[in-house]
Design a protein around this motif. Structure first.
Motif, PDB file in Angstrom:
ATOM      1  N   CYS A  89       0.840  -1.199   0.000  1.00 36.86           N
ATOM      2  CA  CYS A  89       0.000   0.000   0.000  1.00 36.86           C
ATOM      3  C   CYS A  89       0.872   1.245   0.000  1.00 36.86           C
ATOM      4  O   CYS A  89       1.853   1.322   0.734  1.00 36.86           O
ATOM      5  CB  CYS A  89      -0.906  -0.012   1.232  1.00 36.86           C
ATOM      6  SG  CYS A  89      -1.900   1.486   1.379  1.00 36.86           S
ATOM      7  N   ASP A 123       0.091   4.090   1.193  1.00 36.88           N
ATOM      8  CA  ASP A 123      -0.129   4.869   2.417  1.00 36.88           C
ATOM      9  C   ASP A 123       0.253   4.074   3.666  1.00 36.88           C
ATOM     10  O   ASP A 123       0.506   2.868   3.595  1.00 36.88           O
ATOM     11  CB  ASP A 123      -1.603   5.267   2.517  1.00 36.88           C
ATOM     12  CG  ASP A 123      -1.966   6.336   1.505  1.00 36.88           C
ATOM     13  OD1 ASP A 123      -1.061   6.749   0.754  1.00 36.88           O
ATOM     14  OD2 ASP A 123      -3.129   6.750   1.469  1.00 36.88           O
ATOM     15  N   THR A 124       0.243   4.781   4.798  1.00 37.19           N
ATOM     16  CA  THR A 124       0.455   4.098   6.076  1.00 37.19           C
ATOM     17  C   THR A 124      -0.525   4.647   7.110  1.00 37.19           C
ATOM     18  O   THR A 124      -0.448   5.824   7.485  1.00 37.19           O
ATOM     19  CB  THR A 124       1.901   4.332   6.588  1.00 37.19           C
ATOM     20  OG1 THR A 124       2.808   3.877   5.573  1.00 37.19           O
ATOM     21  CG2 THR A 124       2.162   3.560   7.872  1.00 37.19           C
ATOM     22  N   CYS A 125      -1.432   3.800   7.550  1.00 43.42           N
ATOM     23  CA  CYS A 125      -2.327   4.158   8.663  1.00 43.42           C
ATOM     24  C   CYS A 125      -1.768   3.451   9.895  1.00 43.42           C
ATOM     25  O   CYS A 125      -1.418   2.269   9.815  1.00 43.42           O
ATOM     26  CB  CYS A 125      -3.752   3.687   8.389  1.00 43.42           C
ATOM     27  SG  CYS A 125      -4.446   4.344   6.865  1.00 43.42           S
ATOM     28  N   TYR A 168      -2.912   2.144  12.445  1.00 39.82           N
ATOM     29  CA  TYR A 168      -3.625   1.014  13.063  1.00 39.82           C
ATOM     30  C   TYR A 168      -3.651  -0.209  12.157  1.00 39.82           C
ATOM     31  O   TYR A 168      -4.187  -1.238  12.516  1.00 39.82           O
ATOM     32  CB  TYR A 168      -5.081   1.418  13.384  1.00 39.82           C
ATOM     33  CG  TYR A 168      -5.791   2.118  12.247  1.00 39.82           C
ATOM     34  CD1 TYR A 168      -6.221   1.428  11.115  1.00 39.82           C
ATOM     35  CD2 TYR A 168      -6.008   3.499  12.298  1.00 39.82           C
ATOM     36  CE1 TYR A 168      -6.845   2.077  10.068  1.00 39.82           C
ATOM     37  CE2 TYR A 168      -6.641   4.165  11.252  1.00 39.82           C
ATOM     38  CZ  TYR A 168      -7.058   3.441  10.135  1.00 39.82           C
ATOM     39  OH  TYR A 168      -7.671   4.084   9.092  1.00 39.82           O
ATOM     40  N   CYS A 169      -3.076  -0.106  10.954  1.00 42.85           N
ATOM     41  CA  CYS A 169      -3.328  -1.126   9.928  1.00 42.85           C
ATOM     42  C   CYS A 169      -2.319  -2.266   9.947  1.00 42.85           C
ATOM     43  O   CYS A 169      -1.110  -2.044   9.803  1.00 42.85           O
ATOM     44  CB  CYS A 169      -3.309  -0.467   8.554  1.00 42.85           C
ATOM     45  SG  CYS A 169      -3.469  -1.652   7.212  1.00 42.85           S
ATOM     46  N   TYR A 205      -3.119  -4.884   7.863  1.00 43.28           N
ATOM     47  CA  TYR A 205      -3.376  -5.494   6.548  1.00 43.28           C
ATOM     48  C   TYR A 205      -2.192  -5.241   5.611  1.00 43.28           C
ATOM     49  O   TYR A 205      -1.723  -6.143   4.926  1.00 43.28           O
ATOM     50  CB  TYR A 205      -4.660  -4.901   5.964  1.00 43.28           C
ATOM     51  CG  TYR A 205      -4.894  -5.276   4.525  1.00 43.28           C
ATOM     52  CD1 TYR A 205      -5.300  -6.559   4.183  1.00 43.28           C
ATOM     53  CD2 TYR A 205      -4.670  -4.345   3.495  1.00 43.28           C
ATOM     54  CE1 TYR A 205      -5.493  -6.909   2.849  1.00 43.28           C
ATOM     55  CE2 TYR A 205      -4.864  -4.688   2.168  1.00 43.28           C
ATOM     56  CZ  TYR A 205      -5.273  -5.971   1.859  1.00 43.28           C
ATOM     57  OH  TYR A 205      -5.441  -6.319   0.538  1.00 43.28           O
ATOM     58  N   LYS A 206      -1.709  -4.019   5.630  1.00 46.74           N
ATOM     59  CA  LYS A 206      -0.625  -3.624   4.740  1.00 46.74           C
ATOM     60  C   LYS A 206       0.640  -4.442   5.019  1.00 46.74           C
ATOM     61  O   LYS A 206       1.017  -4.637   6.176  1.00 46.74           O
ATOM     62  CB  LYS A 206      -0.332  -2.142   4.987  1.00 46.74           C
ATOM     63  CG  LYS A 206       0.885  -1.588   4.295  1.00 46.74           C
ATOM     64  CD  LYS A 206       1.161  -0.175   4.813  1.00 46.74           C
ATOM     65  CE  LYS A 206       2.583   0.237   4.455  1.00 46.74           C
ATOM     66  NZ  LYS A 206       2.637   1.277   3.437  1.00 46.74           N
ATOM     67  N   GLY A 209      -4.324  -2.730  -1.280  1.00 42.22           N
ATOM     68  CA  GLY A 209      -3.821  -1.503  -0.671  1.00 42.22           C
ATOM     69  C   GLY A 209      -4.056  -0.350  -1.643  1.00 42.22           C
ATOM     70  O   GLY A 209      -4.503  -0.545  -2.776  1.00 42.22           O
ATOM     71  N   GLU A 210      -3.747   0.858  -1.197  1.00 39.75           N
ATOM     72  CA  GLU A 210      -3.953   2.059  -2.029  1.00 39.75           C
ATOM     73  C   GLU A 210      -2.846   2.149  -3.081  1.00 39.75           C
ATOM     74  O   GLU A 210      -1.672   2.282  -2.737  1.00 39.75           O
ATOM     75  CB  GLU A 210      -3.938   3.288  -1.096  1.00 39.75           C
ATOM     76  CG  GLU A 210      -4.176   4.616  -1.759  1.00 39.75           C
ATOM     77  CD  GLU A 210      -5.656   4.850  -2.080  1.00 39.75           C
ATOM     78  OE1 GLU A 210      -6.524   4.230  -1.436  1.00 39.75           O
ATOM     79  OE2 GLU A 210      -5.920   5.653  -2.989  1.00 39.75           O
ATOM     80  N   SER A 241      -4.625   9.228   1.237  1.00 35.36           N
ATOM     81  CA  SER A 241      -5.918   8.760   0.708  1.00 35.36           C
ATOM     82  C   SER A 241      -7.015   8.822   1.766  1.00 35.36           C
ATOM     83  O   SER A 241      -8.194   8.728   1.447  1.00 35.36           O
ATOM     84  CB  SER A 241      -5.802   7.330   0.189  1.00 35.36           C
ATOM     85  OG  SER A 241      -5.699   6.428   1.265  1.00 35.36           O
ATOM     86  N   LYS A 242      -6.616   8.955   3.042  1.00 37.87           N
ATOM     87  CA  LYS A 242      -7.625   9.025   4.105  1.00 37.87           C
ATOM     88  C   LYS A 242      -8.049  10.466   4.391  1.00 37.87           C
ATOM     89  O   LYS A 242      -8.808  10.719   5.329  1.00 37.87           O
ATOM     90  CB  LYS A 242      -7.095   8.363   5.390  1.00 37.87           C
ATOM     91  CG  LYS A 242      -6.868   6.855   5.253  1.00 37.87           C
ATOM     92  CD  LYS A 242      -8.154   6.072   5.184  1.00 37.87           C
ATOM     93  CE  LYS A 242      -7.963   4.620   4.813  1.00 37.87           C
ATOM     94  NZ  LYS A 242      -7.661   3.741   5.916  1.00 37.87           N
TER      95      LYS A 242
HETATM   96  S1  SF4 Z   1      -4.228  -0.713   3.369  1.00 35.17           S
HETATM   97 FE1  SF4 Z   1      -5.752   0.879   3.826  1.00 35.17          FE
HETATM   98  S2  SF4 Z   1      -5.821   0.972   6.074  1.00 35.17           S
HETATM   99 FE2  SF4 Z   1      -3.919  -0.110   5.491  1.00 35.17          FE
HETATM  100  S3  SF4 Z   1      -2.328   1.472   5.356  1.00 35.17           S
HETATM  101 FE3  SF4 Z   1      -3.181   1.271   3.326  1.00 35.17          FE
HETATM  102  S4  SF4 Z   1      -4.806   2.835   3.204  1.00 35.17           S
HETATM  103 FE4  SF4 Z   1      -4.325   2.523   5.375  1.00 35.17          FE
END
Ligand code: SF4
Length: 389
Positions: free
Chosen positions: A69, A71-73, A75-76, A78-79, A115-116, A200-201
């Motif tokens: 992805c 981006d970096t959130c 709490y995520c 998944y990435k 991911g984004e 993206s958020k």
């Molecule tokens: S996959 Fe989605 S939630 Fe996870 S870091 Fe990327 S944008 Fe954020």
């Protein structure tokens, strides 16, 4: 005047179908913080009035197409980063194989998650796309959706901020799509906040996508992540932002309320899980702000208490997979569908299986897809019982 007279004037107004202002909803939250009983009671009345004694779910397979992805959130989990064991780069053959397996298990939905725009950041993503014959994740999503559709599944893509042209293309194979708003607060994008490194958020970007999906009349699932450092008023603002889009375009088919749970490999690992009472208050608020909306909580994220949410306004459990994990919350496996059904019955609700698109939004779906759904449609735009059981 409604028959049930509650102590709070705002609740009586809501039950009478009268509008109350956002400030009055802030007030409702403040009153309900200590004693949420009347809020919960109001939410349940509105849930039963608008959705009866039925609760739905979507039987799905989770296609973790690519979890790199841009981006970096914070709490995520998944990435993934290149080299990590959780990295997923599905080949066309993987998509074929999982589609066949999903069909064998009589899943209905193919949930495609990415991911984004990973190719903007990772050469590994660009190479993977190249090997499969594509120049972008979006192009691959179009192809992967076709594979799943040809196998008899119905795609629902959640791939971040798509452009209007991309959504226009994907609607040919996807009866519905998804994009979490997360929260409308710009404060959460500031330094030290969860969305600081995730452009993206940015709420305006997310609202732009939801708005464009509305212009295209695409049934859209969105939602809010609860417990990531927002204030309760920012949650109410977020519900209002979704409501506003729905009032203008009529295409928001579902609002997911997802309770935050910390992941051990993220920066927010020591942050507390969303408090259950606070989460329930948010769920009930969503129901009273949007009485007719389909409101979902994921049952795997409240494994011991999910059925109690049937008393505070929900009418859907979202996608549940008998064959794939929840890659966004891998530590929480989905409860067995049979078990969920038992718990629904105990609470007085009947469980029904829906398509990724909700029944009342079929008129927005491409006619070719509606035709494909016919063979397993129960006549009320839900999935035939004898198919999914
Ligand atoms: S996959 Fe989605 S939630 Fe996870 S870091 Fe990327 S944008 Fe954020």
């Amino acid at each position: 005047m409604s028959e049930l007279i509650l102590n709070c004037e705002s609740f009586n107004k809501i039950l009478d179908g009268r509008k109350i202002s956002i400030k009055e909803y802030y007030q409702v939250f403040k009153i309900s913080k200590e004693n949420p009983d009347e809020l919960f009671k109001t939410a349940k009345i509105l849930q039963n009035k608008n959705h009866g004694k039925v609760v739905t779910f979507s039987k799905k397979a989770f296609f973790n197409l690519v979890n790199l992805c841009r981006d970096t959130c914070t709490y995520c989990t998944y990435k993934a980063e290149p080299g990590e064991s959780k990295l997923s780069l599905m080949s066309k053959e993987d998509v074929q194989n999982l589609s066949k397996l999903a069909k064998k298990y009589r899943c209905v939905e193919a949930l495609f998650v990415t991911g984004e725009r990973p190719e903007e950041r990772y050469s590994l993503a660009r190479e993977w796309l190249d090997q499969n014959g594509f120049s972008s994740t979006f192009e691959y999503l179009v192809h992967a959706s076709e594979i799943a559709l040809n196998a008899g599944l119905f795609p629902h893509t959640n791939a971040g901020n798509l452009t209007k042209d991309e959504m226009r293309e994907l609607r040919k194979t996807n009866p519905s799509m998804g994009l979490m708003l997360e929260n409308v607060s710009e404060r959460l994008t500031e330094k030290g906040m969860p969305h600081h490194l995730a452009p993206s958020k940015n709420p305006n970007e997310r609202l732009r996508v939801l708005e464009e999906s509305g212009q295209l009349k695409i049934p859209m699932t969105t939602g809010i992540l609860v417990g990531i450092g927002e204030t309760p008023f920012e949650v109410i603002d977020s519900i209002f932002a979704i409501k506003d889009i729905h009032e203008r375009y009529g295409n928001i088919q579902e609002v997911i309320l997802q309770n935050f749970n910390p992941k051990s490999d993220t920066l927010m690992k020591d942050y507390p899980s969303a408090d259950e009472n606070y989460f329930k208050t948010v769920v009930a608020l969503a129901r009273i702000i949007m009485p007719q909306m389909n409101i979902q909580i994921p049952p795997n994220l409240s494994p011991t208490s999910y059925s109690s949410f049937l008393s505070v306004g929900i009418n859907d459990w979202g996608g549940i997979s008998p064959i794939t994990p929840d890659y966004v919350n891998p530590e929480f496996s989905w409860p067995e569908i049979k078990k969920i059904e038992e718990n629904c019955l105990k609470a007085g609700y009947e469980l029904k299986c829906r398509f990724p698109v909700y029944p009342e939004f079929f008129n927005m779906v491409e006619s070719t897809l509606v035709e494909k759904m016919l063979s397993i449609n129960d006549g009320e735009n839900l999935v035939r019982n004898d198919y999914w059981r």
